[in-house]
Design a protein around this motif. Sequence first.
Motif, PDB file in Angstrom:
ATOM      1  N   GLU A   1      66.649 -17.305 -24.966  1.00  0.00           N
ATOM      2  CA  GLU A   1      66.020 -17.020 -25.698  1.00  0.00           C
ATOM      3  C   GLU A   1      64.635 -17.935 -25.866  1.00  0.00           C
ATOM      4  OE1 GLU A   1      68.513 -20.903 -25.850  1.00  0.00           O
ATOM      5  OE2 GLU A   1      68.834 -19.019 -24.690  1.00  0.00           O
ATOM      6  N   GLU A   2      64.507 -18.397 -25.068  1.00  0.00           N
ATOM      7  CA  GLU A   2      62.731 -18.844 -24.780  1.00  0.00           C
ATOM      8  C   GLU A   2      61.930 -16.963 -24.759  1.00  0.00           C
ATOM      9  OE1 GLU A   2      62.303 -22.816 -22.425  1.00  0.00           O
ATOM     10  OE2 GLU A   2      63.493 -21.473 -21.413  1.00  0.00           O
ATOM     11  N   PRO A   3      60.725 -17.779 -25.211  1.00  0.00           N
ATOM     12  CA  PRO A   3      60.271 -16.260 -25.573  1.00  0.00           C
ATOM     13  C   PRO A   3      59.592 -15.636 -24.433  1.00  0.00           C
ATOM     14  CG  PRO A   3      59.208 -17.796 -27.059  1.00  0.00           C
ATOM     15  CD  PRO A   3      59.798 -18.576 -26.720  1.00  0.00           C
ATOM     16  N   HIS A   4      58.819 -16.557 -23.979  1.00  0.00           N
ATOM     17  CA  HIS A   4      57.782 -16.690 -22.960  1.00  0.00           C
ATOM     18  C   HIS A   4      58.650 -15.841 -21.728  1.00  0.00           C
ATOM     19  CE1 HIS A   4      59.019 -20.600 -21.712  1.00  0.00           C
ATOM     20  NE2 HIS A   4      59.019 -20.116 -20.376  1.00  0.00           N
ATOM     21  N   ILE A   5      57.938 -15.146 -20.977  1.00  0.00           N
ATOM     22  CA  ILE A   5      57.845 -14.712 -19.265  1.00  0.00           C
ATOM     23  C   ILE A   5      57.587 -14.699 -18.042  1.00  0.00           C
ATOM     24  CG2 ILE A   5      58.129 -12.173 -18.150  1.00  0.00           C
ATOM     25  CD1 ILE A   5      58.378 -10.851 -20.835  1.00  0.00           C
ATOM     26  N   VAL A   6      58.510 -15.804 -17.176  1.00  0.00           N
ATOM     27  CA  VAL A   6      57.530 -16.146 -15.815  1.00  0.00           C
ATOM     28  C   VAL A   6      57.807 -15.413 -14.932  1.00  0.00           C
ATOM     29  CG1 VAL A   6      58.190 -18.241 -14.550  1.00  0.00           C
ATOM     30  CG2 VAL A   6      58.589 -18.007 -17.026  1.00  0.00           C
ATOM     31  N   LEU A   7      57.288 -15.195 -14.577  1.00  0.00           N
ATOM     32  CA  LEU A   7      56.241 -14.258 -13.082  1.00  0.00           C
ATOM     33  C   LEU A   7      55.542 -15.274 -12.542  1.00  0.00           C
ATOM     34  CD1 LEU A   7      54.458 -11.469 -14.659  1.00  0.00           C
ATOM     35  CD2 LEU A   7      57.115 -11.573 -13.908  1.00  0.00           C
ATOM     36  N   ALA A   8      56.067 -14.704 -10.969  1.00  0.00           N
ATOM     37  CA  ALA A   8      55.310 -14.977  -9.592  1.00  0.00           C
ATOM     38  C   ALA A   8      54.055 -14.611  -9.590  1.00  0.00           C
ATOM     39  CB  ALA A   8      56.153 -16.048  -8.490  1.00  0.00           C
ATOM     40  N   ASP A   9      52.570 -14.800  -8.666  1.00  0.00           N
ATOM     41  CA  ASP A   9      51.763 -13.447  -8.158  1.00  0.00           C
ATOM     42  C   ASP A   9      52.758 -13.337  -6.599  1.00  0.00           C
ATOM     43  OD1 ASP A   9      50.944 -16.348  -6.551  1.00  0.00           O
ATOM     44  OD2 ASP A   9      49.360 -16.417  -7.295  1.00  0.00           O
ATOM     45  N   PRO A  10      51.886 -12.532  -5.742  1.00  0.00           N
ATOM     46  CA  PRO A  10      51.814 -12.152  -4.689  1.00  0.00           C
ATOM     47  C   PRO A  10      52.107 -13.583  -3.638  1.00  0.00           C
ATOM     48  CG  PRO A  10      50.846 -10.698  -5.454  1.00  0.00           C
ATOM     49  CD  PRO A  10      50.603 -11.903  -6.199  1.00  0.00           C
ATOM     50  N   GLU A  11      51.816 -15.039  -3.790  1.00  0.00           N
ATOM     51  CA  GLU A  11      52.292 -15.744  -3.131  1.00  0.00           C
ATOM     52  C   GLU A  11      53.008 -16.788  -3.635  1.00  0.00           C
ATOM     53  OE1 GLU A  11      49.437 -17.411  -0.966  1.00  0.00           O
ATOM     54  OE2 GLU A  11      48.780 -15.265  -0.073  1.00  0.00           O
ATOM     55  N   GLY A  12      53.917 -16.022  -4.913  1.00  0.00           N
ATOM     56  CA  GLY A  12      54.232 -17.577  -5.326  1.00  0.00           C
ATOM     57  C   GLY A  12      53.974 -18.184  -6.455  1.00  0.00           C
ATOM     58  N   ASN A  13      53.163 -18.476  -7.220  1.00  0.00           N
ATOM     59  CA  ASN A  13      52.581 -19.076  -7.645  1.00  0.00           C
ATOM     60  C   ASN A  13      52.953 -18.453  -9.573  1.00  0.00           C
ATOM     61  OD1 ASN A  13      50.561 -20.668  -6.259  1.00  0.00           O
ATOM     62  ND2 ASN A  13      49.360 -18.718  -6.039  1.00  0.00           N
ATOM     63  N   ALA A  14      53.258 -19.638  -9.836  1.00  0.00           N
ATOM     64  CA  ALA A  14      54.209 -19.658 -11.251  1.00  0.00           C
ATOM     65  C   ALA A  14      52.879 -19.077 -12.245  1.00  0.00           C
ATOM     66  CB  ALA A  14      55.188 -20.030 -11.616  1.00  0.00           C
ATOM     67  N   PHE A  15      53.126 -17.691 -13.032  1.00  0.00           N
ATOM     68  CA  PHE A  15      52.362 -17.976 -14.884  1.00  0.00           C
ATOM     69  C   PHE A  15      53.555 -17.208 -15.388  1.00  0.00           C
ATOM     70  CE2 PHE A  15      51.932 -14.119 -12.134  1.00  0.00           C
ATOM     71  CZ  PHE A  15      51.694 -13.229 -13.283  1.00  0.00           C
ATOM     72  N   CYS A  16      52.915 -17.951 -16.611  1.00  0.00           N
ATOM     73  CA  CYS A  16      53.639 -17.226 -17.613  1.00  0.00           C
ATOM     74  C   CYS A  16      52.703 -16.231 -18.755  1.00  0.00           C
ATOM     75  CB  CYS A  16      54.672 -18.353 -18.852  1.00  0.00           C
ATOM     76  SG  CYS A  16      55.049 -19.917 -18.038  1.00  0.00           S
ATOM     77  N   VAL A  17      54.001 -15.341 -19.230  1.00  0.00           N
ATOM     78  CA  VAL A  17      52.801 -14.504 -20.057  1.00  0.00           C
ATOM     79  C   VAL A  17      54.054 -14.460 -21.576  1.00  0.00           C
ATOM     80  CG1 VAL A  17      53.153 -11.626 -20.240  1.00  0.00           C
ATOM     81  CG2 VAL A  17      52.783 -12.724 -18.803  1.00  0.00           C
ATOM     82  N   ILE A  18      53.019 -15.373 -22.463  1.00  0.00           N
ATOM     83  CA  ILE A  18      53.451 -15.524 -23.886  1.00  0.00           C
ATOM     84  C   ILE A  18      53.249 -14.781 -24.727  1.00  0.00           C
ATOM     85  CG2 ILE A  18      52.950 -17.855 -25.291  1.00  0.00           C
ATOM     86  CD1 ILE A  18      53.164 -18.681 -22.491  1.00  0.00           C
ATOM     87  N   PRO A  19      53.809 -15.121 -25.738  1.00  0.00           N
ATOM     88  CA  PRO A  19      54.004 -13.633 -26.641  1.00  0.00           C
ATOM     89  C   PRO A  19      52.962 -13.707 -27.897  1.00  0.00           C
ATOM     90  CG  PRO A  19      55.691 -15.397 -27.315  1.00  0.00           C
ATOM     91  CD  PRO A  19      55.091 -15.676 -25.753  1.00  0.00           C
ATOM     92  N   ALA A  20      53.073 -13.165 -28.618  1.00  0.00           N
ATOM     93  CA  ALA A  20      51.758 -13.073 -29.545  1.00  0.00           C
ATOM     94  C   ALA A  20      52.202 -13.882 -30.721  1.00  0.00           C
ATOM     95  CB  ALA A  20      52.125 -11.974 -30.445  1.00  0.00           C
ATOM     96  N   GLY A  21      51.252 -14.945 -31.676  1.00  0.00           N
ATOM     97  CA  GLY A  21      51.618 -15.742 -32.264  1.00  0.00           C
ATOM     98  C   GLY A  21      51.497 -16.544 -32.167  1.00  0.00           C
ATOM     99  N   ASN A  22      51.897 -17.317 -30.812  1.00  0.00           N
ATOM    100  CA  ASN A  22      52.016 -19.077 -29.897  1.00  0.00           C
ATOM    101  C   ASN A  22      50.445 -19.548 -30.588  1.00  0.00           C
ATOM    102  OD1 ASN A  22      50.899 -21.062 -28.243  1.00  0.00           O
ATOM    103  ND2 ASN A  22      53.142 -20.716 -27.389  1.00  0.00           N
ATOM    104  N   LYS A  23      50.874 -20.636 -32.233  1.00  0.00           N
ATOM    105  CA  LYS A  23      49.972 -21.257 -32.264  1.00  0.00           C
ATOM    106  C   LYS A  23      48.624 -22.012 -32.002  1.00  0.00           C
ATOM    107  CE  LYS A  23      51.967 -21.317 -37.177  1.00  0.00           C
ATOM    108  NZ  LYS A  23      52.440 -22.073 -38.089  1.00  0.00           N
ATOM    109  N   PHE A  24      49.582 -22.526 -30.672  1.00  0.00           N
ATOM    110  CA  PHE A  24      48.635 -23.886 -29.365  1.00  0.00           C
ATOM    111  C   PHE A  24      47.656 -22.932 -29.270  1.00  0.00           C
ATOM    112  CE2 PHE A  24      48.340 -26.714 -25.256  1.00  0.00           C
ATOM    113  CZ  PHE A  24      47.945 -27.823 -25.914  1.00  0.00           C
ATOM    114  N   LEU A  25      47.871 -21.556 -28.358  1.00  0.00           N
ATOM    115  CA  LEU A  25      46.962 -20.907 -27.854  1.00  0.00           C
ATOM    116  C   LEU A  25      46.301 -19.903 -28.650  1.00  0.00           C
ATOM    117  CD1 LEU A  25      49.296 -20.175 -24.684  1.00  0.00           C
ATOM    118  CD2 LEU A  25      47.838 -22.475 -25.095  1.00  0.00           C
ATOM    119  N   ALA A  26      46.277 -19.572 -30.072  1.00  0.00           N
ATOM    120  CA  ALA A  26      45.088 -19.383 -30.737  1.00  0.00           C
ATOM    121  C   ALA A  26      44.122 -19.053 -30.164  1.00  0.00           C
ATOM    122  CB  ALA A  26      45.941 -19.740 -32.152  1.00  0.00           C
ATOM    123  N   GLY A  27      42.848 -18.240 -30.281  1.00  0.00           N
ATOM    124  CA  GLY A  27      41.715 -18.323 -29.915  1.00  0.00           C
ATOM    125  C   GLY A  27      40.883 -18.887 -28.525  1.00  0.00           C
TER     126      GLY A  27
END
Length: 224
Positions: free
Chosen positions: A94-120
């Motif tokens: 149920e968590e809205p972010h999607i967790v990926l890893a780059d080609p060498e395994g470094n994790a990063f998250c793709v955050i959905p629209a509407g996240n107030k903390f990261l607005a702007g």
Amino acid sequence: MISGPLTIVLDAHDPARLARFWADLLGREVVDDALVPGDETQIGLRFVASESEREGLDRLHLHLTSAVEADQQRTVERALALGAHHLDVGQLPEEPHIVLADPEGNAFCVIPAGNKFLAGCGFLGEASCDGTRAVGLFWSAALGWPLVWDDNEETAVQSPAGGTKVSWGGPPVAPKTGRNRQRLEFTVDDPADLDRLVALGATRLADDTLADPDGNEFHVHVAG
């Protein structure tokens, strides 16, 4: 004080490949072989050769933002086409972010629209770090960046110009095992700034390498 963009240094088996991946994903250019430069509001990424294998959990990962609802899926599809893969770090369905890893395994998250903390904050919205409240306060003073979040041991700082936030999640902090594979890097104008960082709680490890109060290595270059 910090002069120029804040940069994250990442160890890599193939620095040029990772630099191309992140430049293509972020819509930037690669310079000096393996640097994806930032600017006044967006942190940069630099990749350095390392033969060491990944051990334990990374102490830093990136958050990419979405301006509108469709952006999240577009970013995920683009990242996968460039060589990323899905990553299970225990996130709930149920968590809205999607967790990926780059080609060498470094994790990063793709955050959905509407996240107030990261607005702007821009596309590269956040560098999320493992760390105590004390280390967040240290970095606010070290960088001269205001503390924009301080709640329940969680902290975040941001350039006075805005843009990418750097945050620390508070306890529990995972034990540190060996040198961090991802490290902060920045330039100062005055050699006296190195003494200032030590006075704030850093430890001098080498000519251009220090450790913050949590023991995380970082690099400081003196301009000139």
